[in-house]
Design a protein around this motif. Sequence first.
Motif: not given
Length: 257
Positions: A1-8, A12-15, A95-98, A101-106
């Motif tokens: 499995m490839s390494a995960l990237r931490e994005l926002r 501002g939530a971590k994805v 979904l996040r608690n499960a 990765a969830v990306w929320v737009t504003e």
Amino acid sequence: MSALRELRDDLGAKVMLPEQVTRIVSLVPSLTEAVEATMPGAIIAATDWCTHPEGLDVPRIRGTKNPDVAAIIAMTPDLVIANEEENKAEHIAELRNAGLAVWVTEIRNVDQAIASMTRLFEALGHTQVPWLEQARANWAHPEPVFDYPVTALIPIWRKPWMFVGSDTYAGELLGRLGIFNALGLHPDRYPKLELTQVPDTELVILPDEPYLFTIDDGPEAFAAHAALVSGRLLTWYGPAMVDAPAELTWAIRSALS
């Protein structure tokens, strides 16, 4: 499995994302269209309201407000994309608690839409998105619909009547075309009002979604010129933004000609 990237995401939530994102569940119709236009085949499930691109053949996970969370979790997508206005915080949290990765737009205006989608697609490895660059160019200095300002009401629902109020994408978009929202200073973003409570205007703009206004259902309620427009052009941020300035201008000019 490839390494995960931490994005926002936009809030501002971590994805945490893998290097290659190839399996996406979309909870937002406009984002479904945007992703498929940019990454064909990446959408593995979408809402019942995701009507574009036409012919999209993927499992449906109910609506934006009542998604089948269990079904989404079972699909183990690389990413779920959502919107802070269209989707409910409790579903995003579930979904996040499960572990997804969830990306929320504003998105509340045109510039924010372009910036938000640029950020999303950069996270997905796409720094050059032709339709997005064209949308940016088309909305940079759009020609006003008329040589003079016009004020309009913008209903979005009937029984009860609901209107576009303050701080909305649709209202700001029309303002760029010189069409000013008569309820743009209302404290509510989508106020429910009786017709006796709304100001008289020269123009009423009637989209075909979320309520399907037609020539026989809507214009008769107002003593104003009625412009029937595509709700997708008015409210969808994505590829619809490319044609929106020209097509909305044509529809509104036709109504007042």
